[in-house]
Design a protein around this motif. Structure first.
Motif, PDB file in Angstrom:
ATOM      1  N   PHE A  57       3.914  -5.291  -8.301  1.00  0.00           N
ATOM      2  CA  PHE A  57       3.793  -5.795  -6.929  1.00  0.00           C
ATOM      3  C   PHE A  57       4.038  -4.655  -5.952  1.00  0.00           C
ATOM      4  O   PHE A  57       4.743  -3.695  -6.271  1.00  0.00           O
ATOM      5  CB  PHE A  57       4.851  -6.877  -6.660  1.00  0.00           C
ATOM      6  CG  PHE A  57       4.701  -8.110  -7.501  1.00  0.00           C
ATOM      7  CD1 PHE A  57       4.061  -9.238  -7.003  1.00  0.00           C
ATOM      8  CD2 PHE A  57       5.194  -8.139  -8.803  1.00  0.00           C
ATOM      9  CE1 PHE A  57       3.920 -10.384  -7.781  1.00  0.00           C
ATOM     10  CE2 PHE A  57       5.056  -9.280  -9.586  1.00  0.00           C
ATOM     11  CZ  PHE A  57       4.416 -10.396  -9.077  1.00  0.00           C
ATOM     12  N   GLU A  58       3.457  -4.777  -4.729  1.00  0.00           N
ATOM     13  CA  GLU A  58       3.836  -3.861  -3.653  1.00  0.00           C
ATOM     14  C   GLU A  58       4.731  -4.613  -2.670  1.00  0.00           C
ATOM     15  O   GLU A  58       4.389  -5.719  -2.241  1.00  0.00           O
ATOM     16  CB  GLU A  58       2.606  -3.324  -2.913  1.00  0.00           C
ATOM     17  CG  GLU A  58       3.012  -2.400  -1.747  1.00  0.00           C
ATOM     18  CD  GLU A  58       1.839  -1.759  -1.007  1.00  0.00           C
ATOM     19  OE1 GLU A  58       0.676  -2.107  -1.286  1.00  0.00           O
ATOM     20  OE2 GLU A  58       2.111  -0.908  -0.130  1.00  0.00           O
ATOM     21  N   ALA A  59       5.865  -4.025  -2.328  1.00  0.00           N
ATOM     22  CA  ALA A  59       6.766  -4.618  -1.341  1.00  0.00           C
ATOM     23  C   ALA A  59       6.249  -4.325   0.063  1.00  0.00           C
ATOM     24  O   ALA A  59       5.942  -3.178   0.384  1.00  0.00           O
ATOM     25  CB  ALA A  59       8.167  -4.031  -1.502  1.00  0.00           C
ATOM     26  N   VAL A 118       7.440   0.612  -3.510  1.00  0.00           N
ATOM     27  CA  VAL A 118       8.080   0.603  -2.198  1.00  0.00           C
ATOM     28  C   VAL A 118       7.475   1.736  -1.364  1.00  0.00           C
ATOM     29  O   VAL A 118       7.377   2.873  -1.835  1.00  0.00           O
ATOM     30  CB  VAL A 118       9.606   0.794  -2.344  1.00  0.00           C
ATOM     31  CG1 VAL A 118      10.275   0.907  -0.987  1.00  0.00           C
ATOM     32  CG2 VAL A 118      10.212  -0.358  -3.156  1.00  0.00           C
ATOM     33  N   ASN A 119       7.054   1.425  -0.135  1.00  0.00           N
ATOM     34  CA  ASN A 119       6.457   2.441   0.744  1.00  0.00           C
ATOM     35  C   ASN A 119       7.531   3.337   1.353  1.00  0.00           C
ATOM     36  O   ASN A 119       8.565   2.857   1.806  1.00  0.00           O
ATOM     37  CB  ASN A 119       5.685   1.760   1.886  1.00  0.00           C
ATOM     38  CG  ASN A 119       4.431   1.075   1.399  1.00  0.00           C
ATOM     39  OD1 ASN A 119       3.437   1.721   1.090  1.00  0.00           O
ATOM     40  ND2 ASN A 119       4.470  -0.258   1.310  1.00  0.00           N
ATOM     41  N   LEU A 120       7.256   4.629   1.374  1.00  0.00           N
ATOM     42  CA  LEU A 120       8.134   5.588   2.056  1.00  0.00           C
ATOM     43  C   LEU A 120       7.332   6.247   3.166  1.00  0.00           C
ATOM     44  O   LEU A 120       6.241   6.754   2.924  1.00  0.00           O
ATOM     45  CB  LEU A 120       8.606   6.682   1.097  1.00  0.00           C
ATOM     46  CG  LEU A 120       9.604   6.334   0.002  1.00  0.00           C
ATOM     47  CD1 LEU A 120       9.932   7.595  -0.781  1.00  0.00           C
ATOM     48  CD2 LEU A 120      10.866   5.727   0.590  1.00  0.00           C
ATOM     49  N   PHE A 150       7.533   4.609  -5.862  1.00  0.00           N
ATOM     50  CA  PHE A 150       7.413   4.872  -4.424  1.00  0.00           C
ATOM     51  C   PHE A 150       5.996   5.267  -4.060  1.00  0.00           C
ATOM     52  O   PHE A 150       5.331   5.989  -4.803  1.00  0.00           O
ATOM     53  CB  PHE A 150       8.396   5.960  -3.988  1.00  0.00           C
ATOM     54  CG  PHE A 150       9.826   5.492  -3.995  1.00  0.00           C
ATOM     55  CD1 PHE A 150      10.263   4.556  -3.069  1.00  0.00           C
ATOM     56  CD2 PHE A 150      10.725   5.961  -4.943  1.00  0.00           C
ATOM     57  CE1 PHE A 150      11.572   4.098  -3.078  1.00  0.00           C
ATOM     58  CE2 PHE A 150      12.036   5.507  -4.955  1.00  0.00           C
ATOM     59  CZ  PHE A 150      12.462   4.576  -4.028  1.00  0.00           C
ATOM     60  N   GLU A 151       5.532   4.769  -2.908  1.00  0.00           N
ATOM     61  CA  GLU A 151       4.203   5.094  -2.387  1.00  0.00           C
ATOM     62  C   GLU A 151       4.361   6.022  -1.184  1.00  0.00           C
ATOM     63  O   GLU A 151       5.101   5.710  -0.255  1.00  0.00           O
ATOM     64  CB  GLU A 151       3.464   3.820  -1.944  1.00  0.00           C
ATOM     65  CG  GLU A 151       3.321   2.793  -3.040  1.00  0.00           C
ATOM     66  CD  GLU A 151       2.248   1.734  -2.755  1.00  0.00           C
ATOM     67  OE1 GLU A 151       1.604   1.774  -1.686  1.00  0.00           O
ATOM     68  OE2 GLU A 151       2.068   0.876  -3.633  1.00  0.00           O
ATOM     69  N   VAL A 152       3.669   7.156  -1.223  1.00  0.00           N
ATOM     70  CA  VAL A 152       3.688   8.081  -0.083  1.00  0.00           C
ATOM     71  C   VAL A 152       2.246   8.395   0.294  1.00  0.00           C
ATOM     72  O   VAL A 152       1.364   8.421  -0.560  1.00  0.00           O
ATOM     73  CB  VAL A 152       4.437   9.392  -0.411  1.00  0.00           C
ATOM     74  CG1 VAL A 152       5.873   9.105  -0.807  1.00  0.00           C
ATOM     75  CG2 VAL A 152       3.745  10.151  -1.531  1.00  0.00           C
ATOM     76  N   ILE A 180       0.257   8.207  -4.682  1.00  0.00           N
ATOM     77  CA  ILE A 180      -0.321   8.669  -3.410  1.00  0.00           C
ATOM     78  C   ILE A 180      -1.102   7.523  -2.791  1.00  0.00           C
ATOM     79  O   ILE A 180      -2.087   7.046  -3.356  1.00  0.00           O
ATOM     80  CB  ILE A 180      -1.267   9.869  -3.615  1.00  0.00           C
ATOM     81  CG1 ILE A 180      -0.523  11.025  -4.282  1.00  0.00           C
ATOM     82  CG2 ILE A 180      -1.832  10.319  -2.262  1.00  0.00           C
ATOM     83  CD1 ILE A 180      -1.362  12.272  -4.406  1.00  0.00           C
ATOM     84  N   ASP A 181      -0.633   7.074  -1.629  1.00  0.00           N
ATOM     85  CA  ASP A 181      -1.214   5.938  -0.926  1.00  0.00           C
ATOM     86  C   ASP A 181      -2.383   6.415  -0.058  1.00  0.00           C
ATOM     87  O   ASP A 181      -2.461   7.590   0.312  1.00  0.00           O
ATOM     88  CB  ASP A 181      -0.126   5.329  -0.033  1.00  0.00           C
ATOM     89  CG  ASP A 181      -0.383   3.873   0.299  1.00  0.00           C
ATOM     90  OD1 ASP A 181      -1.445   3.343  -0.065  1.00  0.00           O
ATOM     91  OD2 ASP A 181       0.498   3.269   0.927  1.00  0.00           O
ATOM     92  N   ASP A 182      -3.268   5.484   0.271  1.00  0.00           N
ATOM     93  CA  ASP A 182      -4.392   5.777   1.168  1.00  0.00           C
ATOM     94  C   ASP A 182      -5.162   7.004   0.694  1.00  0.00           C
ATOM     95  O   ASP A 182      -5.653   7.812   1.497  1.00  0.00           O
ATOM     96  CB  ASP A 182      -3.905   5.990   2.616  1.00  0.00           C
ATOM     97  CG  ASP A 182      -3.171   4.760   3.146  1.00  0.00           C
ATOM     98  OD1 ASP A 182      -3.331   3.677   2.558  1.00  0.00           O
ATOM     99  OD2 ASP A 182      -2.443   4.880   4.134  1.00  0.00           O
ATOM    100  N   VAL A 201      -2.724   7.244  -8.048  1.00  0.00           N
ATOM    101  CA  VAL A 201      -3.298   7.302  -6.707  1.00  0.00           C
ATOM    102  C   VAL A 201      -3.765   5.905  -6.325  1.00  0.00           C
ATOM    103  O   VAL A 201      -4.164   5.112  -7.181  1.00  0.00           O
ATOM    104  CB  VAL A 201      -4.486   8.294  -6.596  1.00  0.00           C
ATOM    105  CG1 VAL A 201      -4.030   9.713  -6.890  1.00  0.00           C
ATOM    106  CG2 VAL A 201      -5.629   7.893  -7.488  1.00  0.00           C
ATOM    107  N   LYS A 202      -3.669   5.612  -5.033  1.00  0.00           N
ATOM    108  CA  LYS A 202      -4.180   4.336  -4.531  1.00  0.00           C
ATOM    109  C   LYS A 202      -5.329   4.620  -3.589  1.00  0.00           C
ATOM    110  O   LYS A 202      -5.162   5.196  -2.509  1.00  0.00           O
ATOM    111  CB  LYS A 202      -3.084   3.542  -3.821  1.00  0.00           C
ATOM    112  CG  LYS A 202      -3.519   2.116  -3.524  1.00  0.00           C
ATOM    113  CD  LYS A 202      -2.445   1.333  -2.811  1.00  0.00           C
ATOM    114  CE  LYS A 202      -1.476   0.698  -3.788  1.00  0.00           C
ATOM    115  NZ  LYS A 202      -0.558  -0.242  -3.083  1.00  0.00           N
ATOM    116  N   LEU A 203      -6.496   4.217  -4.033  1.00  0.00           N
ATOM    117  CA  LEU A 203      -7.734   4.438  -3.291  1.00  0.00           C
ATOM    118  C   LEU A 203      -7.711   3.612  -2.011  1.00  0.00           C
ATOM    119  O   LEU A 203      -7.477   2.400  -2.063  1.00  0.00           O
ATOM    120  CB  LEU A 203      -8.868   3.967  -4.194  1.00  0.00           C
ATOM    121  CG  LEU A 203     -10.280   4.387  -3.932  1.00  0.00           C
ATOM    122  CD1 LEU A 203     -10.415   5.896  -4.027  1.00  0.00           C
ATOM    123  CD2 LEU A 203     -11.181   3.711  -4.962  1.00  0.00           C
TER     124      LEU A 203
END
Ligand code: C2E
Ligand code: CA
Ligand code: CA
Ligand code: CA
Length: 281
Positions: A57-59, A118-120, A150-152, A180-182, A201-203
Motif C-alpha cells: 500500500f502507499e500511505a 511512505v512519501n518523503l 520510502f518514496e522520493v 523513485i517516485d514520479d 521506480v514508480k512511473l
C-alpha cells in the motif's frame, strides 16, 4: 456596486485583510489538526499486475477539515512546507503507519501483504539526522524494517551533494526499500539512475494516461521498464484508470500497478478489510 462606494484601494485593502485572516485561520487549524490527532493516513493498494493481488500500500495523508471536507495533500502540503510543519507531518505519518502495521500484524495471517510506502519530501530529506530519526521511529514501534519503503521524487536525486543521498544510502543499508517516485518527470534520470540507492521506480501517472494514444510514448515507457529491470529494479505504474492502460503495461512487463482501476485510497477500516482479502474481486 459596493466596490465603487468604497473606491478600489480601500476595497483591495479589505479583501487582502480578509485573505490574510483566512490564511491565519487555516494555519491555526492545521497546527491544531497536527497536534490533536486531526490528520489521518489513508492507504492505496498496490497490485501485482500478473494476478492483480494486493501486495502493498502507499500511505497518503488526509485532513478531514471541519468545514472544507476531506482535504488532499495538494491542498495543504504547500502550506505545511511554508509553515515549516512538513517535518512534523512526516513524523506523524510514519508513526501512524508503524502503529497500524503493528496492530494489523497481530490480527492477520503471516502472509498478509503488510508493506507500506511512505512519501518523503525534499525538505524532509534536507534535515541532517533524518535517516537516523526515521529508523529510530520504526524500531521504537517494533515494526520489521522490511515492511516500510520510502518514496522520493527524482528532483531529490538531482542534487547529489546534499544530505539526501546519504540518507537514502543509510536507509538502504538498514534494509529498507527506496522507490523513485514520479519517475520520468525529472531531467536527470539517465545520468543518475545507475548510481542511485534505490530498488524500485514508480512511473509517473502522466505517462500512464497517454499510453493508449501515443505510440512514441509507448516506446519510451517500454524501454524505461527494460532499463529499470536491467538495473535490478522493479517498476510500479501509478494512476492506472482503465483496462487499456493495464493491458499495455502488462504486455510491457511492468511489475506492479496502482490506480482507481484497482482501488481508490482507503481509510483505515477499509484497508484492514482489503488486507483480509488481497485477491481481486
Ligand atoms: P504521489 O506520491 O504521486 O501520490 C499519488 C497521488 O495520485 C495521490 O494523490 C493519489 O490519491 C492519486 N491517485 C492514485 N490513483 C489515481 C488514479 O488512478 N488517478 C488519479 N488521477 N490520481 C490517482 P494525493 O493523495 O492527493 O497525494 C498527492 C501528493 O501529495 C502525493 O503525490 C505526494 O507527493 C504528496 N503526499 C501524499 N501524502 C504525503 C505524505 O504523507 N508526506 C509527503 N511528504 N507527501 C505526501
Ligand atoms: Ca508517492
Ligand atoms: Ca507519484
Ligand atoms: Ca505524481
Amino acid at each position: 456596486a459596493r466596490r465603487s462606494e468604497r473606491g478600489p484601494i480601500e476595497f483591495f485593502h479589505t479583501e487582502m485583510h480578509a485573505a490574510a485572516v483566512r490564511a491565519l485561520q487555516v494555519e491555526a487549524e492545521l497546527r491544531k489538526a497536527l497536534t490533536q490527532g486531526g490528520l489521518q493516513v489513508w492507504y492505496q493498494p498496490i497490485v501485482e499486475l500478473a494476478n492483480l493481488r494486493t501486495t502493498s500500500f502507499e500511505a497518503l495523508v488526509r485532513w478531514p477539515h471541519p468545514t472544507l471536507g476531506l482535504l488532499s495533500p495538494g491542498e495543504f502540503i504547500p502550506l505545511a512546507e511554508a509553515l515549516d510543519l512538513i517535518h512534523d507531518i512526516g513524523t506523524l505519518v510514519l508513526e501512524r503507519v508503524c502503529a497500524d502495521l503493528r496492530e494489523w500484524a497481530g490480527r492477520l495471517p503471516a502472509d498478509a501483504p503488510l508493506r507500506v510506502s511512505v512519501n518523503l519530501s525534499a525538505r524532509q530529506l534536507a534535515r541532517p539526522d533524518l535517516a537516523a530519526e526515521l529508523l529510530a521511529a520504526i524500531d521504537r514501534v517494533g515494526v520489521a524494517r522490511e515492511r516500510i519503503r520510502f518514496e522520493v521524487t527524482e528532483s531529490v536525486l538531482a542534487h547529489p551533494d546534499g544530505p539526501a543521498i546519504d540518507h537514502l544510502h543509510a536507509l538502504r543499508a538498514a534494509g529498507l526499500d527506496i522507490l523513485i517516485d514520479d519517475f520520468g518527470t525529472g531531467y536527470s534520470t539517465l545520468s543518475y539512475l545507475h548510481t542511485m540507492p534505490c530498488n524500485q521506480v514508480k512511473l509517473d501517472g502522466s505517462f500512464v494516461r497517454s499510453l493508449p494514444y501515443d505510440q512514441r510514448l509507448r516506446a519510451i515507457v517500454r524501454h524505461s521498464i527494460e532499463l529499470a529491470h536491467d538495473l535490478g529494479m522493479t517498476v510500479v505504474a501509478e494512476c492506472i484508470e482503465d483496462e487499456a492502460q493495464l493491458e499495455i503495461l502488462r504486455a510491457m512487463g511492468c511489475d506492479f500497478g496502482q490506480g482507481y482501476l484497482f482501488s481508490r485510497p482507503l481509510d483505515r477500516d477499509a484497508t484492514f478489510n482489503r488486507l483480509h482479502n488481497p485477491a481481486p474481486e
